[in-house]
Design an enzyme around this catalytic site. Structure first.
Site, PDB file in Angstrom:
ATOM      1  N   GLY A  27       0.551  -1.167   0.059  1.00 53.99           N
ATOM      2  CA  GLY A  27      -0.146   0.336  -0.029  1.00 53.99           C
ATOM      3  C   GLY A  27       0.954   1.752  -0.018  1.00 53.99           C
ATOM      4  O   GLY A  27       1.950   1.259   0.609  1.00 53.99           O
ATOM      5  N   ASN A  28      -0.074   2.532  -0.509  1.00 56.52           N
ATOM      6  CA  ASN A  28       1.323   3.962  -0.440  1.00 56.52           C
ATOM      7  C   ASN A  28       0.096   4.480  -0.175  1.00 56.52           C
ATOM      8  O   ASN A  28      -1.542   4.734  -0.822  1.00 56.52           O
ATOM      9  CB  ASN A  28       1.853   3.499  -2.022  1.00 56.52           C
ATOM     10  CG  ASN A  28       0.632   3.361  -2.551  1.00 56.52           C
ATOM     11  OD1 ASN A  28       0.617   4.380  -3.373  1.00 56.52           O
ATOM     12  ND2 ASN A  28       1.148   2.096  -3.559  1.00 56.52           N
ATOM     13  N   GLY A  45       8.787   0.193  -1.050  1.00 54.71           N
ATOM     14  CA  GLY A  45       9.028  -1.156  -0.986  1.00 54.71           C
ATOM     15  C   GLY A  45       9.465  -1.106   0.213  1.00 54.71           C
ATOM     16  O   GLY A  45      10.317  -1.878   0.734  1.00 54.71           O
ATOM     17  N   SER A  73       7.172   5.202  -4.554  1.00 60.25           N
ATOM     18  CA  SER A  73       6.714   4.218  -5.193  1.00 60.25           C
ATOM     19  C   SER A  73       6.415   3.665  -6.152  1.00 60.25           C
ATOM     20  O   SER A  73       6.399   4.545  -6.948  1.00 60.25           O
ATOM     21  CB  SER A  73       4.814   3.789  -4.562  1.00 60.25           C
ATOM     22  OG  SER A  73       3.790   3.265  -4.575  1.00 60.25           O
ATOM     23  N   ASP A  75       4.014   2.776  -8.029  1.00 61.13           N
ATOM     24  CA  ASP A  75       2.142   3.773  -7.867  1.00 61.13           C
ATOM     25  C   ASP A  75       2.302   6.017  -8.511  1.00 61.13           C
ATOM     26  O   ASP A  75       1.407   5.669  -8.733  1.00 61.13           O
ATOM     27  CB  ASP A  75       0.975   3.579  -7.621  1.00 61.13           C
ATOM     28  CG  ASP A  75       0.942   1.897  -6.831  1.00 61.13           C
ATOM     29  OD1 ASP A  75       0.736   0.860  -8.138  1.00 61.13           O
ATOM     30  OD2 ASP A  75       0.632   0.673  -5.798  1.00 61.13           O
ATOM     31  N   HIS A  94      -3.769   3.690  -2.287  1.00 60.90           N
ATOM     32  CA  HIS A  94      -3.675   2.812  -2.574  1.00 60.90           C
ATOM     33  C   HIS A  94      -3.116   1.650  -1.531  1.00 60.90           C
ATOM     34  O   HIS A  94      -2.558   1.549  -1.146  1.00 60.90           O
ATOM     35  CB  HIS A  94      -2.843   2.352  -3.959  1.00 60.90           C
ATOM     36  CG  HIS A  94      -3.055   0.947  -4.952  1.00 60.90           C
ATOM     37  ND1 HIS A  94      -3.880   0.747  -5.309  1.00 60.90           N
ATOM     38  CD2 HIS A  94      -1.988   0.019  -4.791  1.00 60.90           C
ATOM     39  CE1 HIS A  94      -4.571  -0.800  -5.864  1.00 60.90           C
ATOM     40  NE2 HIS A  94      -2.328  -1.042  -5.971  1.00 60.90           N
ATOM     41  N   HIS A  96      -4.102  -3.338  -1.229  1.00 62.79           N
ATOM     42  CA  HIS A  96      -4.696  -4.467  -1.549  1.00 62.79           C
ATOM     43  C   HIS A  96      -5.378  -4.735  -0.015  1.00 62.79           C
ATOM     44  O   HIS A  96      -5.203  -6.093  -0.158  1.00 62.79           O
ATOM     45  CB  HIS A  96      -3.893  -5.328  -1.953  1.00 62.79           C
ATOM     46  CG  HIS A  96      -2.892  -4.687  -2.996  1.00 62.79           C
ATOM     47  ND1 HIS A  96      -3.319  -5.444  -4.570  1.00 62.79           N
ATOM     48  CD2 HIS A  96      -1.924  -3.845  -3.254  1.00 62.79           C
ATOM     49  CE1 HIS A  96      -2.552  -5.215  -5.504  1.00 62.79           C
ATOM     50  NE2 HIS A  96      -1.887  -3.759  -4.852  1.00 62.79           N
ATOM     51  N   ASP A 119     -23.307   7.361   3.146  1.00 61.83           N
ATOM     52  CA  ASP A 119     -22.508   8.556   4.011  1.00 61.83           C
ATOM     53  C   ASP A 119     -21.402   8.934   3.115  1.00 61.83           C
ATOM     54  O   ASP A 119     -21.543  10.299   3.632  1.00 61.83           O
ATOM     55  CB  ASP A 119     -22.665   8.067   5.101  1.00 61.83           C
ATOM     56  CG  ASP A 119     -24.028   8.087   6.431  1.00 61.83           C
ATOM     57  OD1 ASP A 119     -24.819   8.775   6.056  1.00 61.83           O
ATOM     58  OD2 ASP A 119     -23.793   7.402   7.105  1.00 61.83           O
ATOM     59  N   HIS A 168      -7.623  -5.341  -9.674  1.00 59.27           N
ATOM     60  CA  HIS A 168      -6.006  -4.663  -8.643  1.00 59.27           C
ATOM     61  C   HIS A 168      -5.915  -4.428  -8.135  1.00 59.27           C
ATOM     62  O   HIS A 168      -5.784  -5.791  -6.482  1.00 59.27           O
ATOM     63  CB  HIS A 168      -6.014  -4.026 -10.093  1.00 59.27           C
ATOM     64  CG  HIS A 168      -4.650  -2.987  -9.441  1.00 59.27           C
ATOM     65  ND1 HIS A 168      -4.155  -2.316 -10.224  1.00 59.27           N
ATOM     66  CD2 HIS A 168      -3.754  -3.404  -8.579  1.00 59.27           C
ATOM     67  CE1 HIS A 168      -2.856  -1.733  -9.138  1.00 59.27           C
ATOM     68  NE2 HIS A 168      -2.340  -2.377  -8.732  1.00 59.27           N
ATOM     69  N   TYR A 226     -24.891  17.438   8.796  1.00 59.85           N
ATOM     70  CA  TYR A 226     -24.383  16.188   9.944  1.00 59.85           C
ATOM     71  C   TYR A 226     -23.559  16.755  10.360  1.00 59.85           C
ATOM     72  O   TYR A 226     -22.294  17.439  10.316  1.00 59.85           O
ATOM     73  CB  TYR A 226     -24.344  15.083   8.930  1.00 59.85           C
ATOM     74  CG  TYR A 226     -23.281  13.652   9.904  1.00 59.85           C
ATOM     75  CD1 TYR A 226     -24.219  12.740  10.317  1.00 59.85           C
ATOM     76  CD2 TYR A 226     -21.633  13.940  10.632  1.00 59.85           C
ATOM     77  CE1 TYR A 226     -23.973  11.801  10.984  1.00 59.85           C
ATOM     78  CE2 TYR A 226     -21.509  12.830  10.763  1.00 59.85           C
ATOM     79  CZ  TYR A 226     -22.456  11.506  11.077  1.00 59.85           C
ATOM     80  OH  TYR A 226     -21.733  10.402  11.942  1.00 59.85           O
TER      81      TYR A 226
END
Length: 229
Positions: A27-28, A45, A73, A75, A94, A96, A119, A168, A226
């Site tokens: 993730g990033n 990584g 990253s 990505d 991003h 997974h 919401d 993905h 709200y």
């Protein structure tokens, strides 16, 4: 450079394992300074236990590394295309995460079955198409971003701050890095609820549109009421 933004992006990245959205380094998170035309993103990584704010990498709007001793990253090019196309976006995530990724791998949109979803998201979460062989070979990460942008043609990305990339995983965004992480957490919970809803009632249909609209607009509309204003 961008010391405060680096800290914000670092903290947002560290929230991913705390919320159970990532395994290992899957993730990033990034955040952008629009005035300077620079964004900050997690290095590629690197174990979360070893990350520091100083490890965050600074990128310009042409995709060049401006500052940082580590590689950004993988990505990064996807984040860049989203920032260029969606001017209101201040942060991108991003992951997974298992439930949202399962819907992405199934190639399914995430329907709005109830008010929890409504919401935060106006309508279903779209699932972007697969990239072609040429798009994968010629610029996979950049073209992932371009396919996301294609998916949102005619939509307000701030009303649906999430997308599922087929085969993905999910991307979410928000006004800043922390807000983007918040939306990633909500997306994962919504994906989980939707799966259980379909298991309990395979004939389930989306929540009434009037209910969806009410819940979204009372938090995000021009007369939102709200919370504490």
């Amino acid at each position: 450079m961008l010391k405060e933004l680096k800290r914000e992006v670092y903290e947002a990245n560290m929230e991913l394992p705390r919320k159970g959205l990532i395994t290992y380094t899957w993730g990033n998170v990034s955040g952008i300074d629009r005035k300077m035309g620079l964004f900050v993103i997690k290095p590629s990584g690197v174990d979360y236990e070893k990350l520091t704010p100083e490890d965050m990498v600074v990128i310009d709007m042409e995709g060049n590394k401006v500052e940082g001793k580590l590689n950004p990253s993988s990505d990064t090019a996807t984040h860049l295309e989203i920032y260029k196309a969606f001017e209101a976006v201040g942060g991108i995530v991003h992951t997974h995460s298992p439930m949202a990724t399962s819907w992405a791998q199934a190639g399914r949109v995430l329907p709005c079955y109830g008010t929890t979803h409504a919401d935060y998201f106006s309508g279903e979460i779209p699932c972007a198409r697969n990239l072609t062989r040429e798009e994968i070979e010629e610029g996979y990460e950049k073209n992932t971003g371009l396919v996301i942008i294609e998916t949102f043609k005619g939509m307000d990305p701030m009303h649906v701050p999430a997308v599922l990339c087929k085969n993905h995983g999910p991307f979410t965004w928000g006004t800043n890095a922390a807000d983007a992480v918040h939306n990633a957490v909500v997306l994962e919970e919504t994906a989980k609820m939707s799966l259980m809803t379909e298991l309990l009632n395979p004939q389930v249909t989306s929540a009434p549109q009037c209910m969806q609209d009410k819940h979204f607009m009372r938090k995000h509309g021009p007369n939102a009421y709200y919370g504490q204003n």
